[in-house]
Design a protein around this motif. Structure first.
Motif, PDB file in Angstrom:
ATOM      1  N   ALA A   7       4.532  14.345  -1.404  1.00 52.30           N
ATOM      2  CA  ALA A   7       4.657  15.795  -1.583  1.00 52.30           C
ATOM      3  C   ALA A   7       4.483  16.153  -3.051  1.00 52.30           C
ATOM      4  CB  ALA A   7       6.021  16.272  -1.085  1.00 52.30           C
ATOM      5  N   GLN A   8       3.743  17.205  -3.296  1.00 53.52           N
ATOM      6  CA  GLN A   8       3.495  17.642  -4.658  1.00 53.52           C
ATOM      7  C   GLN A   8       4.513  18.689  -5.078  1.00 53.52           C
ATOM      8  OE1 GLN A   8       1.122  16.251  -6.576  1.00 53.52           O
ATOM      9  NE2 GLN A   8       0.651  14.899  -4.852  1.00 53.52           N
ATOM     10  N   THR A   9       5.008  18.565  -6.286  1.00 52.31           N
ATOM     11  CA  THR A   9       5.950  19.548  -6.808  1.00 52.31           C
ATOM     12  C   THR A   9       5.211  20.842  -7.115  1.00 52.31           C
ATOM     13  OG1 THR A   9       7.230  17.773  -7.812  1.00 52.31           O
ATOM     14  CG2 THR A   9       7.640  20.024  -8.622  1.00 52.31           C
TER      15      THR A   9
ATOM     16  N   LEU B 187       0.828  -1.202   0.000  1.00 56.95           N
ATOM     17  CA  LEU B 187       0.000   0.000   0.000  1.00 56.95           C
ATOM     18  C   LEU B 187       0.864   1.254   0.000  1.00 56.95           C
ATOM     19  CD1 LEU B 187      -2.729  -1.071   2.592  1.00 56.95           C
ATOM     20  CD2 LEU B 187      -2.988  -0.910   0.113  1.00 56.95           C
ATOM     21  N   GLN B 188       2.118   1.106  -0.415  1.00 56.00           N
ATOM     22  CA  GLN B 188       3.061   2.225  -0.380  1.00 56.00           C
ATOM     23  C   GLN B 188       2.740   3.240  -1.473  1.00 56.00           C
ATOM     24  OE1 GLN B 188       5.827   2.701   1.846  1.00 56.00           O
ATOM     25  NE2 GLN B 188       5.548   4.730   0.955  1.00 56.00           N
ATOM     26  N   ARG B 189       2.534   4.470  -1.099  1.00 58.69           N
ATOM     27  CA  ARG B 189       2.265   5.529  -2.070  1.00 58.69           C
ATOM     28  C   ARG B 189       3.572   6.040  -2.665  1.00 58.69           C
ATOM     29  NH1 ARG B 189      -2.455   9.079   1.033  1.00 58.69           N
ATOM     30  NH2 ARG B 189      -3.978   7.378   1.121  1.00 58.69           N
ATOM     31  N   THR B 190       3.509   6.381  -3.914  1.00 58.52           N
ATOM     32  CA  THR B 190       4.689   6.918  -4.602  1.00 58.52           C
ATOM     33  C   THR B 190       4.290   8.178  -5.361  1.00 58.52           C
ATOM     34  OG1 THR B 190       4.340   5.712  -6.678  1.00 58.52           O
ATOM     35  CG2 THR B 190       5.497   4.539  -4.907  1.00 58.52           C
ATOM     36  N   HIS B 191       5.288   8.800  -5.976  1.00 58.26           N
ATOM     37  CA  HIS B 191       5.016  10.019  -6.750  1.00 58.26           C
ATOM     38  C   HIS B 191       4.276   9.698  -8.043  1.00 58.26           C
ATOM     39  CE1 HIS B 191       7.257  12.839  -4.231  1.00 58.26           C
ATOM     40  NE2 HIS B 191       8.168  11.879  -4.075  1.00 58.26           N
TER      41      HIS B 191
ATOM     42  N   ASN C 278      -1.721   4.898  -4.977  1.00 57.83           N
ATOM     43  CA  ASN C 278      -1.858   3.571  -4.358  1.00 57.83           C
ATOM     44  C   ASN C 278      -2.649   3.625  -3.055  1.00 57.83           C
ATOM     45  OD1 ASN C 278      -1.520   0.822  -4.152  1.00 57.83           O
ATOM     46  ND2 ASN C 278       0.509   0.928  -3.236  1.00 57.83           N
ATOM     47  N   THR C 279      -3.853   4.154  -3.133  1.00 57.10           N
ATOM     48  CA  THR C 279      -4.686   4.282  -1.937  1.00 57.10           C
ATOM     49  C   THR C 279      -5.334   2.972  -1.523  1.00 57.10           C
ATOM     50  OG1 THR C 279      -6.621   4.870  -3.276  1.00 57.10           O
ATOM     51  CG2 THR C 279      -5.212   6.687  -2.494  1.00 57.10           C
ATOM     52  N   GLY C 280      -5.224   1.957  -2.375  1.00 57.05           N
ATOM     53  CA  GLY C 280      -5.830   0.673  -2.068  1.00 57.05           C
ATOM     54  C   GLY C 280      -7.315   0.612  -2.361  1.00 57.05           C
TER      55      GLY C 280
END
Length: 285
Positions: free
Chosen positions: A279-281, A251-255, A259-261
């Protein structure tokens, strides 16, 4: 169901010439000499119907599902008793035989035993929970979780055995009784019934996190009074951290993927404690 039975009966009649003499004697009247006479279609059909009814019909007076377990539990009248008192939960009896002195004094010994016993309890609790989830896992990730949980169960079993043996090595008994786990574990019980994959991932991510933190505290408690125990606990912490990572990574979120499941959780984001959006650029002006 009737047509296939009649068709089978017809086939058996056509094959009457190859029926065994024993079957022919069974069909013949007792007052006449045994002859190689094939059983009639009605006899064959009657036998089949009896077998089906015997399988499908429950005995009269059978108990409902709520009483079946109780009936099994009370099926034996054997009383299990012991002359030795149960003792407290946990009970860590000190050996009167010569053991290697840790040189930590009575208070140091108490800290060492408490750290080892609590770690053993939590490992056993996790063992039970991984097996429960292994059996009842459901959903898209059923099969990979089924395999992963079995791997975790086997690893936790080895760690629990190592910790129990260390208790014996320092000269006290290990307490792996079910009531000790129930009364002293800090890990809550996993829900009963079928367990969906998102639920399993969240539960074990948090359970492994809690146990890992407890083991880390035990390492600090024992590093001065018993470095050997402290080193063994570090191995356990390493394993628990690995298992925790293997759960949360799914369930690891990435850029590139939030991946909210949601695809595992009825189109709703999985509520995983401590999970923050990446974090959003900042947009360029």
């Amino acid at each position: 169901m009737t047509r296939p039975i009649h068709a089978l009966a017809a086939m058996l009649l056509l094959a009457s010439t190859v029926l065994t003499p024993a079957l022919a004697r069974e069909a013949a009247p007792a007052s006449t000499p045994a002859k190689a006479v094939a059983p009639s279609a009605a006899q064959i059909l009657a036998r089949m119907q009896v077998a089906q009814e015997t399988t499908a019909t429950q005995p009269a007076g059978s108990q409902g599902p709520s009483n079946k377990t109780e009936g099994v539990r009370q099926s034996s009248q054997t009383q299990v008793t012991s002359r030795q008192p149960l003792g407290a939960f946990p009970t860590n009896e000190v050996s009167r035989q010569p053991v290697i002195d840790l040189g930590a004094g009575e208070e140091g010994m108490k800290k060492d035993v408490a750290a080892l016993q609590q770690t053993l309890t939590e490992l056993q609790q996790l063992q039970l929970q991984t097996k429960q989830a292994h059996w009842n896992a459901s959903g898209t990730l059923y099969y990979p979780l089924h395999l992963l949980l079995q791997e975790h169960y086997e690893g936790l079993s080895k760690y629990a055995d190592t910790i129990a043996e260390r208790l014996l090595a320092v000269g006290v008994s290990a307490d792996g009784r079910a009531n000790t786990i129930v009364k002293t574990s800090g890990v809550p019980e996993i829900p009963g019934g079928f367990l969906d994959d998102a639920q399993i991932l969240v539960w074990f991510t948090n359970a492994y996190k809690r146990v890992g933190e407890e083991v880390h505290a035990a390492i600090k408690t024992t590093e001065d009074v018993d470095p050997t125990t402290s080193n063994l606990l570090q191995e356990v912490e390493h394993g628990i951290a690995k298992y925790q990572w293997q759960m949360r990574a799914q369930l690891q979120r990435t850029h590139t993927d939030p991946n909210t499941g949601w695809d595992l959780n009825d189109n709703k984001p999985v509520d995983l404690q401590g999970q923050q959006a990446p974090a959003q650029t900042p947009a360029k002006p």
